[in-house]
Design a protein around this motif. Sequence first.
Motif, PDB file in Angstrom:
ATOM      1  N   PHE A 282      -1.043   1.715  -2.538  1.00 48.46           N
ATOM      2  CA  PHE A 282      -2.044   1.446  -1.500  1.00 48.46           C
ATOM      3  C   PHE A 282      -3.333   0.953  -2.154  1.00 48.46           C
ATOM      4  O   PHE A 282      -3.896  -0.070  -1.742  1.00 48.46           O
ATOM      5  CB  PHE A 282      -2.301   2.720  -0.688  1.00 48.46           C
ATOM      6  N   GLU A 283      -3.783   1.682  -3.173  1.00 47.25           N
ATOM      7  CA  GLU A 283      -5.036   1.328  -3.851  1.00 47.25           C
ATOM      8  C   GLU A 283      -4.949  -0.055  -4.501  1.00 47.25           C
ATOM      9  O   GLU A 283      -5.866  -0.862  -4.375  1.00 47.25           O
ATOM     10  CB  GLU A 283      -5.376   2.381  -4.918  1.00 47.25           C
ATOM     11  N   ARG A 284      -3.860  -0.313  -5.176  1.00 47.36           N
ATOM     12  CA  ARG A 284      -3.680  -1.606  -5.858  1.00 47.36           C
ATOM     13  C   ARG A 284      -3.639  -2.748  -4.856  1.00 47.36           C
ATOM     14  O   ARG A 284      -4.274  -3.795  -5.048  1.00 47.36           O
ATOM     15  CB  ARG A 284      -2.394  -1.565  -6.687  1.00 47.36           C
ATOM     16  N   LEU A 285      -2.870  -2.574  -3.781  1.00 44.82           N
ATOM     17  CA  LEU A 285      -2.782  -3.616  -2.761  1.00 44.82           C
ATOM     18  C   LEU A 285      -4.117  -3.815  -2.066  1.00 44.82           C
ATOM     19  O   LEU A 285      -4.524  -4.954  -1.800  1.00 44.82           O
ATOM     20  CB  LEU A 285      -1.687  -3.262  -1.744  1.00 44.82           C
ATOM     21  N   ALA A 286      -4.818  -2.732  -1.781  1.00 43.75           N
ATOM     22  CA  ALA A 286      -6.136  -2.834  -1.131  1.00 43.75           C
ATOM     23  C   ALA A 286      -7.096  -3.661  -1.992  1.00 43.75           C
ATOM     24  O   ALA A 286      -7.825  -4.518  -1.471  1.00 43.75           O
ATOM     25  CB  ALA A 286      -6.702  -1.442  -0.863  1.00 43.75           C
ATOM     26  N   ARG A 287      -7.092  -3.414  -3.299  1.00 42.33           N
ATOM     27  CA  ARG A 287      -7.953  -4.205  -4.199  1.00 42.33           C
ATOM     28  C   ARG A 287      -7.514  -5.667  -4.236  1.00 42.33           C
ATOM     29  O   ARG A 287      -8.334  -6.577  -4.197  1.00 42.33           O
ATOM     30  CB  ARG A 287      -7.933  -3.613  -5.615  1.00 42.33           C
ATOM     31  N   ALA A 288      -6.202  -5.881  -4.309  1.00 40.83           N
ATOM     32  CA  ALA A 288      -5.675  -7.247  -4.414  1.00 40.83           C
ATOM     33  C   ALA A 288      -5.949  -8.074  -3.166  1.00 40.83           C
ATOM     34  O   ALA A 288      -6.122  -9.290  -3.248  1.00 40.83           O
ATOM     35  CB  ALA A 288      -4.174  -7.202  -4.699  1.00 40.83           C
ATOM     36  N   LEU A 289      -5.979  -7.422  -2.015  1.00 44.55           N
ATOM     37  CA  LEU A 289      -6.158  -8.146  -0.755  1.00 44.55           C
ATOM     38  C   LEU A 289      -7.585  -8.078  -0.205  1.00 44.55           C
ATOM     39  O   LEU A 289      -7.850  -8.585   0.889  1.00 44.55           O
ATOM     40  CB  LEU A 289      -5.174  -7.613   0.299  1.00 44.55           C
ATOM     41  N   ALA A 290      -8.486  -7.460  -0.941  1.00 41.49           N
ATOM     42  CA  ALA A 290      -9.882  -7.329  -0.495  1.00 41.49           C
ATOM     43  C   ALA A 290     -10.438  -8.694  -0.120  1.00 41.49           C
ATOM     44  O   ALA A 290     -10.231  -9.679  -0.816  1.00 41.49           O
ATOM     45  CB  ALA A 290     -10.726  -6.687  -1.592  1.00 41.49           C
ATOM     46  N   GLY A 291     -11.115  -8.739   0.998  1.00 43.89           N
ATOM     47  CA  GLY A 291     -11.681  -9.989   1.500  1.00 43.89           C
ATOM     48  C   GLY A 291     -10.739 -10.729   2.430  1.00 43.89           C
ATOM     49  O   GLY A 291     -11.171 -11.554   3.227  1.00 43.89           O
ATOM     50  N   ARG A 292      -9.446 -10.428   2.347  1.00 42.96           N
ATOM     51  CA  ARG A 292      -8.454 -11.036   3.240  1.00 42.96           C
ATOM     52  C   ARG A 292      -7.986 -10.028   4.288  1.00 42.96           C
ATOM     53  O   ARG A 292      -7.941 -10.322   5.479  1.00 42.96           O
ATOM     54  CB  ARG A 292      -7.247 -11.519   2.444  1.00 42.96           C
ATOM     55  N   TYR A 293      -7.579  -8.859   3.777  1.00 44.33           N
ATOM     56  CA  TYR A 293      -7.080  -7.791   4.643  1.00 44.33           C
ATOM     57  C   TYR A 293      -7.662  -6.467   4.169  1.00 44.33           C
ATOM     58  O   TYR A 293      -7.823  -6.258   2.973  1.00 44.33           O
ATOM     59  CB  TYR A 293      -5.546  -7.687   4.575  1.00 44.33           C
ATOM     60  N   SER A 294      -7.960  -5.594   5.108  1.00 39.14           N
ATOM     61  CA  SER A 294      -8.317  -4.226   4.735  1.00 39.14           C
ATOM     62  C   SER A 294      -7.155  -3.336   5.146  1.00 39.14           C
ATOM     63  O   SER A 294      -6.617  -3.468   6.244  1.00 39.14           O
ATOM     64  CB  SER A 294      -9.619  -3.795   5.414  1.00 39.14           C
ATOM     65  N   LEU A 295      -6.761  -2.453   4.249  1.00 39.17           N
ATOM     66  CA  LEU A 295      -5.644  -1.557   4.519  1.00 39.17           C
ATOM     67  C   LEU A 295      -6.148  -0.295   5.203  1.00 39.17           C
ATOM     68  O   LEU A 295      -7.217   0.221   4.868  1.00 39.17           O
ATOM     69  CB  LEU A 295      -4.923  -1.189   3.219  1.00 39.17           C
ATOM     70  N   VAL A 296      -5.352   0.192   6.152  1.00 39.97           N
ATOM     71  CA  VAL A 296      -5.729   1.371   6.924  1.00 39.97           C
ATOM     72  C   VAL A 296      -4.891   2.574   6.508  1.00 39.97           C
ATOM     73  O   VAL A 296      -5.425   3.617   6.145  1.00 39.97           O
ATOM     74  CB  VAL A 296      -5.576   1.106   8.440  1.00 39.97           C
ATOM     75  N   ARG A 297      -3.557   2.417   6.575  1.00 39.79           N
ATOM     76  CA  ARG A 297      -2.674   3.537   6.253  1.00 39.79           C
ATOM     77  C   ARG A 297      -1.249   3.022   6.084  1.00 39.79           C
ATOM     78  O   ARG A 297      -0.933   1.903   6.474  1.00 39.79           O
ATOM     79  CB  ARG A 297      -2.700   4.604   7.340  1.00 39.79           C
ATOM     80  N   GLU A 298      -0.411   3.875   5.532  1.00 40.19           N
ATOM     81  CA  GLU A 298       1.008   3.554   5.402  1.00 40.19           C
ATOM     82  C   GLU A 298       1.689   3.730   6.747  1.00 40.19           C
ATOM     83  O   GLU A 298       1.424   4.694   7.469  1.00 40.19           O
ATOM     84  CB  GLU A 298       1.667   4.474   4.375  1.00 40.19           C
TER      85      GLU A 298
END
Length: 144
Positions: free
Chosen positions: A7-23
């Motif tokens: 979750f943390e890695r994907l959130a950083r990778a997609l920052a500015g495009r998508y914000s992650l909420v939860r699994e």
Amino acid sequence: MPADPLFERLARALAGRYSLVRELGQGGMATVYLGTDVKLGRRVAIKVLAPATRAYLGSDRFQREVLLAAQLSHPHIVPLFEADEADGLLFYVMEYIEGESLQDRISRKGSLPVEEAIRLATRSRGGERLRHREARGRAGWGGR
């Protein structure tokens, strides 16, 4: 924010495009997260191939799933918005359909009545087999 390394890695990778909420759910190959498209403000489901799966099996099956999903158009199959790679993570983004998962429904009320099981099977026939099997059960049967 959950203490989930993917979750943390994907959130950083997609920052500015998508914000992650939860699994939303996990399957054999991938995890699906609820996210928000930053530019459009819409809720999305983001399916990411597990890094261990990619390392062990490669990415061919996931990439075939993406290509197949992009070609499908059916009322009971959520549309694919984007497919990409970020920070070594293969992912695709699709419409998020809110609703109770089949697993949650069965846990809450027990077995489905035959009529409801037939209705759900008929509605999802084809689409369920073709697209994000793991995510569909967790993201909800209720919207389509």
